[in-house]
Design an enzyme around this catalytic site. Structure first.
Site, PDB file in Angstrom:
ATOM      1  N   ASP A  47       0.833  -1.203   0.000  1.00  0.00           N
ATOM      2  CA  ASP A  47       0.000   0.000   0.000  1.00  0.00           C
ATOM      3  C   ASP A  47       0.868   1.253   0.000  1.00  0.00           C
ATOM      4  O   ASP A  47       0.560   2.242  -0.651  1.00  0.00           O
ATOM      5  CB  ASP A  47      -0.920   0.023   1.223  1.00  0.00           C
ATOM      6  CG  ASP A  47      -2.016  -1.032   1.121  1.00  0.00           C
ATOM      7  OD1 ASP A  47      -2.293  -1.491  -0.003  1.00  0.00           O
ATOM      8  OD2 ASP A  47      -2.579  -1.403   2.166  1.00  0.00           O
ATOM      9  N   LEU A  93     -11.187  -2.162  -4.226  1.00  0.00           N
ATOM     10  CA  LEU A  93     -11.650  -1.030  -3.434  1.00  0.00           C
ATOM     11  C   LEU A  93     -10.505  -0.110  -3.065  1.00  0.00           C
ATOM     12  O   LEU A  93      -9.376  -0.562  -2.870  1.00  0.00           O
ATOM     13  CB  LEU A  93     -12.288  -1.535  -2.133  1.00  0.00           C
ATOM     14  CG  LEU A  93     -13.559  -2.370  -2.271  1.00  0.00           C
ATOM     15  CD1 LEU A  93     -13.913  -3.013  -0.939  1.00  0.00           C
ATOM     16  CD2 LEU A  93     -14.709  -1.493  -2.748  1.00  0.00           C
ATOM     17  N   GLU A 127     -19.769  -3.908   6.468  1.00  0.00           N
ATOM     18  CA  GLU A 127     -19.509  -5.350   6.406  1.00  0.00           C
ATOM     19  C   GLU A 127     -18.085  -5.645   6.847  1.00  0.00           C
ATOM     20  O   GLU A 127     -17.196  -4.827   6.616  1.00  0.00           O
ATOM     21  CB  GLU A 127     -19.680  -5.840   4.951  1.00  0.00           C
ATOM     22  CG  GLU A 127     -21.053  -5.559   4.387  1.00  0.00           C
ATOM     23  CD  GLU A 127     -21.151  -5.860   2.887  1.00  0.00           C
ATOM     24  OE1 GLU A 127     -20.229  -6.473   2.323  1.00  0.00           O
ATOM     25  OE2 GLU A 127     -22.168  -5.459   2.298  1.00  0.00           O
ATOM     26  N   LYS A 129     -14.485  -7.022   6.316  1.00  0.00           N
ATOM     27  CA  LYS A 129     -13.708  -7.279   5.093  1.00  0.00           C
ATOM     28  C   LYS A 129     -13.006  -8.618   5.277  1.00  0.00           C
ATOM     29  O   LYS A 129     -12.041  -8.734   6.029  1.00  0.00           O
ATOM     30  CB  LYS A 129     -12.701  -6.162   4.851  1.00  0.00           C
ATOM     31  CG  LYS A 129     -11.959  -6.330   3.540  1.00  0.00           C
ATOM     32  CD  LYS A 129     -11.108  -5.109   3.246  1.00  0.00           C
ATOM     33  CE  LYS A 129     -10.464  -5.208   1.871  1.00  0.00           C
ATOM     34  NZ  LYS A 129      -9.671  -6.415   1.671  1.00  0.00           N
ATOM     35  N   ASP A 131     -10.725 -11.738   4.753  1.00  0.00           N
ATOM     36  CA  ASP A 131      -9.384 -11.850   4.186  1.00  0.00           C
ATOM     37  C   ASP A 131      -9.234 -13.201   3.493  1.00  0.00           C
ATOM     38  O   ASP A 131      -8.665 -14.136   4.034  1.00  0.00           O
ATOM     39  CB  ASP A 131      -8.344 -11.683   5.304  1.00  0.00           C
ATOM     40  CG  ASP A 131      -6.960 -11.423   4.741  1.00  0.00           C
ATOM     41  OD1 ASP A 131      -6.853 -11.213   3.522  1.00  0.00           O
ATOM     42  OD2 ASP A 131      -5.999 -11.434   5.516  1.00  0.00           O
ATOM     43  N   GLU A 187     -16.401 -13.805  -0.876  1.00  0.00           N
ATOM     44  CA  GLU A 187     -15.028 -14.138  -0.495  1.00  0.00           C
ATOM     45  C   GLU A 187     -14.974 -15.570  -0.002  1.00  0.00           C
ATOM     46  O   GLU A 187     -15.768 -15.970   0.853  1.00  0.00           O
ATOM     47  CB  GLU A 187     -14.607 -13.163   0.620  1.00  0.00           C
ATOM     48  CG  GLU A 187     -13.135 -13.056   0.819  1.00  0.00           C
ATOM     49  CD  GLU A 187     -12.473 -12.021  -0.089  1.00  0.00           C
ATOM     50  OE1 GLU A 187     -13.099 -11.571  -1.076  1.00  0.00           O
ATOM     51  OE2 GLU A 187     -11.316 -11.685   0.196  1.00  0.00           O
ATOM     52  N   TYR A 239     -21.138 -11.057  -0.897  1.00  0.00           N
ATOM     53  CA  TYR A 239     -21.240  -9.644  -0.524  1.00  0.00           C
ATOM     54  C   TYR A 239     -21.650  -8.691  -1.643  1.00  0.00           C
ATOM     55  O   TYR A 239     -21.795  -7.507  -1.406  1.00  0.00           O
ATOM     56  CB  TYR A 239     -19.947  -9.148   0.123  1.00  0.00           C
ATOM     57  CG  TYR A 239     -18.684  -9.428  -0.667  1.00  0.00           C
ATOM     58  CD1 TYR A 239     -18.490  -8.912  -1.936  1.00  0.00           C
ATOM     59  CD2 TYR A 239     -17.672 -10.199  -0.112  1.00  0.00           C
ATOM     60  CE1 TYR A 239     -17.339  -9.163  -2.639  1.00  0.00           C
ATOM     61  CE2 TYR A 239     -16.500 -10.454  -0.816  1.00  0.00           C
ATOM     62  CZ  TYR A 239     -16.344  -9.932  -2.079  1.00  0.00           C
ATOM     63  OH  TYR A 239     -15.204 -10.177  -2.783  1.00  0.00           O
ATOM     64  N   LYS A 327      -9.071  -0.374   6.354  1.00  0.00           N
ATOM     65  CA  LYS A 327      -8.114  -1.404   6.774  1.00  0.00           C
ATOM     66  C   LYS A 327      -7.749  -1.229   8.249  1.00  0.00           C
ATOM     67  O   LYS A 327      -7.611  -0.102   8.733  1.00  0.00           O
ATOM     68  CB  LYS A 327      -6.838  -1.307   5.921  1.00  0.00           C
ATOM     69  CG  LYS A 327      -7.055  -1.539   4.431  1.00  0.00           C
ATOM     70  CD  LYS A 327      -7.401  -2.973   4.114  1.00  0.00           C
ATOM     71  CE  LYS A 327      -6.281  -3.835   3.677  1.00  0.00           C
ATOM     72  NZ  LYS A 327      -5.474  -3.601   2.567  1.00  0.00           N
ATOM     73  N   CYS A 421      30.511 -13.636   0.862  1.00  0.00           N
ATOM     74  CA  CYS A 421      29.252 -14.372   0.810  1.00  0.00           C
ATOM     75  C   CYS A 421      29.261 -15.475   1.876  1.00  0.00           C
ATOM     76  O   CYS A 421      30.238 -16.222   1.978  1.00  0.00           O
ATOM     77  CB  CYS A 421      29.091 -14.977  -0.583  1.00  0.00           C
ATOM     78  SG  CYS A 421      27.706 -16.114  -0.675  1.00  0.00           S
ATOM     79  N   CYS A 424      29.478 -19.003  -0.311  1.00  0.00           N
ATOM     80  CA  CYS A 424      30.586 -19.433  -1.175  1.00  0.00           C
ATOM     81  C   CYS A 424      31.862 -18.649  -0.895  1.00  0.00           C
ATOM     82  O   CYS A 424      32.893 -18.935  -1.501  1.00  0.00           O
ATOM     83  CB  CYS A 424      30.192 -19.328  -2.648  1.00  0.00           C
ATOM     84  SG  CYS A 424      30.092 -17.635  -3.223  1.00  0.00           S
ATOM     85  N   CYS A 439      26.391 -10.994  -3.903  1.00  0.00           N
ATOM     86  CA  CYS A 439      27.524 -11.908  -4.012  1.00  0.00           C
ATOM     87  C   CYS A 439      27.848 -12.055  -5.486  1.00  0.00           C
ATOM     88  O   CYS A 439      26.972 -12.296  -6.301  1.00  0.00           O
ATOM     89  CB  CYS A 439      27.160 -13.275  -3.425  1.00  0.00           C
ATOM     90  SG  CYS A 439      28.258 -14.575  -4.002  1.00  0.00           S
ATOM     91  N   CYS A 444      27.981 -19.756  -6.808  1.00  0.00           N
ATOM     92  CA  CYS A 444      27.505 -19.669  -5.421  1.00  0.00           C
ATOM     93  C   CYS A 444      26.315 -20.634  -5.250  1.00  0.00           C
ATOM     94  O   CYS A 444      25.307 -20.514  -5.953  1.00  0.00           O
ATOM     95  CB  CYS A 444      27.082 -18.232  -5.163  1.00  0.00           C
ATOM     96  SG  CYS A 444      26.372 -17.961  -3.559  1.00  0.00           S
TER      97      CYS A 444
END
Ligand code: IVH
Length: 680
Positions: A47, A93, A127, A129, A131, A187, A239, A327, A421, A424, A439, A444
């Protein structure tokens, strides 16, 4: 891909570069999220990137191009299930993150658009939301006939067989007044309990657990074998209506009540309020209730209740003006940072990963979290032994948010960037303009492991059976060092594996053999060129037709391809200039890997037809319209001329429409355009 949330503070060309970079980042993360069900960043981070792009586009309108991720409804499909074009596009949305945003982005805007006074009250349906993942069901004469995923919003995957396994969903509607046609969206999700059980079983079987219930639900629904789906107790809440014939709903309230009366599952926690204050109060109540619910919600959705007001308000390309997703803030927990581990990716990027004392955040035990890059460690001054705040935003990959410095006792240790690294021992460099450490070792092991895994993966060469465990054994037995070595393997090589049967070895060889005739776009994607995702690989395959042409493509040729900017073009050129890469490709050719050359789509139903889009399109984005036309062999051009066959006009069309009328060009509305595409 590199993730950077750092704001670019320079002006002018800096903004242009950042916009391009944001396009790439967002496209990449769209793919990870929507197609592979394996997001690499949290929703909050996504977001934030999205907001940064929106605000740059607002600041520099010239940079807001039609192909911007802000103009997209989602991403294209991988294409394994057959596809279903939605009768009406499935929109997403706009988000609000606090009370003020809810009021400003919904109530204030709604009243302004409708010409209502500031002190008037609008009724809203509130409502939870859910997930999970959005699905559309079609009931014809009351019988469930088709179910599809949202896909890119225009076209989804046909998951009818799988949806039929959902126990809580009626295969036939019951009660009075069932409409002749009812398209209904909702959903699909998994309860927390079911999610935990699936993960326990997976761990018992040595399979990697799902990161969260949403991924588990998506993975379960997109099973090609619906018997597996049937064993996963998926649920659904409806929904929103799609197209409806034989019934007219006047409001969301009436829709929800009718749907429930016909036997469709509707969330009992929905609530009709007659003022925005009620919707804000609902948002707070749900945030409290969230902890006690048996399933995940990540916010609330508030919708203008009246359908006539909804249609008056209309929608923009990405989201309707009559609804908003509110949210919840991400969930956090405190724990001890026990260590910082270095992880080497396919492109050699070394990412610091936090090893945490295990802590539970909303039903998921977290013991690792991403630290993104070394700048993040320095900026946040994160030290081993620190007490840190960890977040599961959008409940994807946990991240370390900050250190609680007051808890320090002096024994904490800063983590210096590595000079070599960890795998390696090759020298580590920091490439100019990048925050990443890389690296440079060509052999590697983790890089080879990741490139083999990527090469064999579903969206790439799709070599069935060549998963993590097989790759691991191939490497530890020293049987492969490059992707080309895969094609030199024989049965005896596989039989050296622990727990390898004759049948399994034959299957692997057959899968490898089968992949030799892959499509060009998959092969290009499988090579793992930086910045070249599935979508770009498709554009490249279309534009160049063969690997040979792509290998010798110039900067000008590459940047003239749609969606390909200077960064991607440079990355492709660098890849093919590397003698090691050229050697691997030539070995593969010798071993019979011959990706099918593609001709530009010819002979499609719209072959050679020229389209112009004008005005404000509300049913689909221009990017998608272009894709749909091009898939059928047509072209999309910018201006109207005698060569134009069709003009598709949205609202507020201006000069182009007038010119089209003058020239007698066929003019379509958005609906007619969709109908044209649907014709057999
Ligand atoms: S309405 C045009 N209602 O949220 C409006 N969406 O961020 C269509 N979602 O794609 C969506 N619960 O998958 C709506 N009660 C709810 C929802 C809901 C979850 C999801 C849906 C949508 C996404 C948008």
């Amino acid at each position: 891909m590199q993730l950077s949330l750092l704001e670019n503070t320079d002006f002018g060309s800096c903004a242009e570069n950042r916009v391009k970079e944001l396009h790439l980042l967002l496209e990449h993360h769209n793919q990870c999220y929507y197609q592979r069900d394996s997001p690499e960043i949290t929703d909050a981070e996504y977001d934030e990137l999205f907001r940064e792009l929106t605000s740059l586009e607002r600041q520099y309108p010239g940079l807001a191009t039609a192909d911007s991720p802000t103009q997209r409804v989602g991403v294209a499909l991988v294409g394994r299930f057959s596809s279903v074009t939605h009768g009406l596009p499935m929109l997403s949305l706009e988000n609000a993150f606090n009370d003020d945003e809810i009021r400003a982005k919904l109530d204030v805007r709604v009243k302004k658009e409708l010409g209502l006074s500031d002190d008037s009250a609008v009724s809203y349906m509130c409502e939870p939301k859910m997930d999970g993942l959005a699905v559309e069901l079609i009931y014809e004469q009351g019988t469930l006939t088709v179910a599809s995923t949202r896909g890119d919003g225009i076209t989804g995957e046909d998951v009818t067989q799988n949806i039929r396994t959902l126990r809580g969903l009626p295969l036939r509607l019951s009660g009075d007044g069932v409409p002749a046609l009812l398209e209904v969206r909702g959903e699909v999700f998994l309860s927390l309990e079911a999610f935990q059980k699936i993960n326990r079983d997976r761990e018992d079987n040595g399979d990697p657990p799902f990161a969260n219930p949403r991924n588990a639900a998506a993975g379960s629904l997109r099973q090609l074998d619906s018997r597996i789906t049937a064993r996963r107790p998926l649920s659904m809440f409806c929904y929103a209506p799609g197209r409806v014939e034989g019934f007219q709903f006047s409001s969301q309230d009436e829709f929800l009540t009718s749907a429930a009366a016909w036997g469709l599952p509707v969330n009992p926690l929905t609530r009709l309020v007659n003022h925005i204050d009620g919707a804000v109060a609902y948002y707070h109540e749900m945030q409290e209730l969230r902890e006690t619910l048996p399933y995940e919600i990540d916010g609330t959705v508030i919708k203008v209740d009246s359908f006539s007001l909804q249609s008056e308000l209309g929608e923009k390309s990405r989201s309707p003006l009559w609804a908003i997703a509110c949210k919840f803030p991400p969930r956090q927990a405190e724990t001890l940072l026990e260590d910082v581990i270095l992880s080497v990716g396919r492109t050699g990027v070394i990412t610091p990963v936090a090893k945490l004392r295990a802590v539970e955040i909303s039903g998921v035990t977290v013991s690792r979290a991403t630290l993104h890059n070394w700048d993040e460690l320095t900026v946040k001054d994160i030290r081993i032994g620190d007490t840190v705040v960890v977040e599961r935003a959008g409940d994807v990959i946990p991240a370390v948010v900050r250190v609680i410095a007051e808890r320090r006792n002096g024994s904490e240790r800063a983590v210096p960037p590595p000079l070599h690294c960890p795998d390696c021992g090759s020298v580590v460099v920091r490439i100019a303009d990048e925050v990443a450490l890389r690296c440079m070792g060509i052999s590697c092991p983790p890089q080879i492991r990741e490139s083999l895994r990527h090469f064999a993966s579903r969206g790439a060469m799709d070599i069935e059976g060549l998963g993590e465990k097989v790759v691991e054994q191939l490497l530890s037995l020293g049987l492969v060092r490059t992707i080309a070595d895969l094609y030199a393997l024989n049965k005896a090589d596989f039989m050296r594996f622990e727990r390898m049967g004759d049948k399994l070895a034959s299957n692997l060889l057959t899968a490898l053999e089968g992949s030799k005739k892959c499509t060009l776009d998959r092969f290009i994607f499988a090579l793992g060129i930086r910045h070249v995702g599935e979508r770009t690989a498709k554009s490249l395959a279309q534009a160049f037709g063969s690997l040979e042409n792509l290998e010798i493509a110039t900067m000008e040729e590459l940047t003239s391809v749609r969606d390909i900017g200077a960064t991607v073009a440079q990355s492709i050129i660098t890849f093919f200039m590397n003698p090691d890469n050229r050697m691997v490709i030539s070995q593969m050719r010798t071993l019979g890997v011959l990706p099918a050359a593609v001709a530009k789509t010819v002979g499609g139903r719209l072959n050679g037809k020229n389209f112009v889009f004008t005005g404000t399109l509300t049913r689909f984005s221009r990017d998608y319209a272009r894709k749909l036309v091009e898939d059928l062999g047509g072209n999309v051009v910018g201006s109207v001329s005698r060569k134009t066959d069709y003009v598709v006009s949205g609202g507020d069309a201006g000069g182009k429409l007038i010119k089209a009328r003058d020239l007698g060009v066929t003019i379509f509305g958005e609906e007619e355009f969709l109908e044209l595409l649907k014709e057999p």
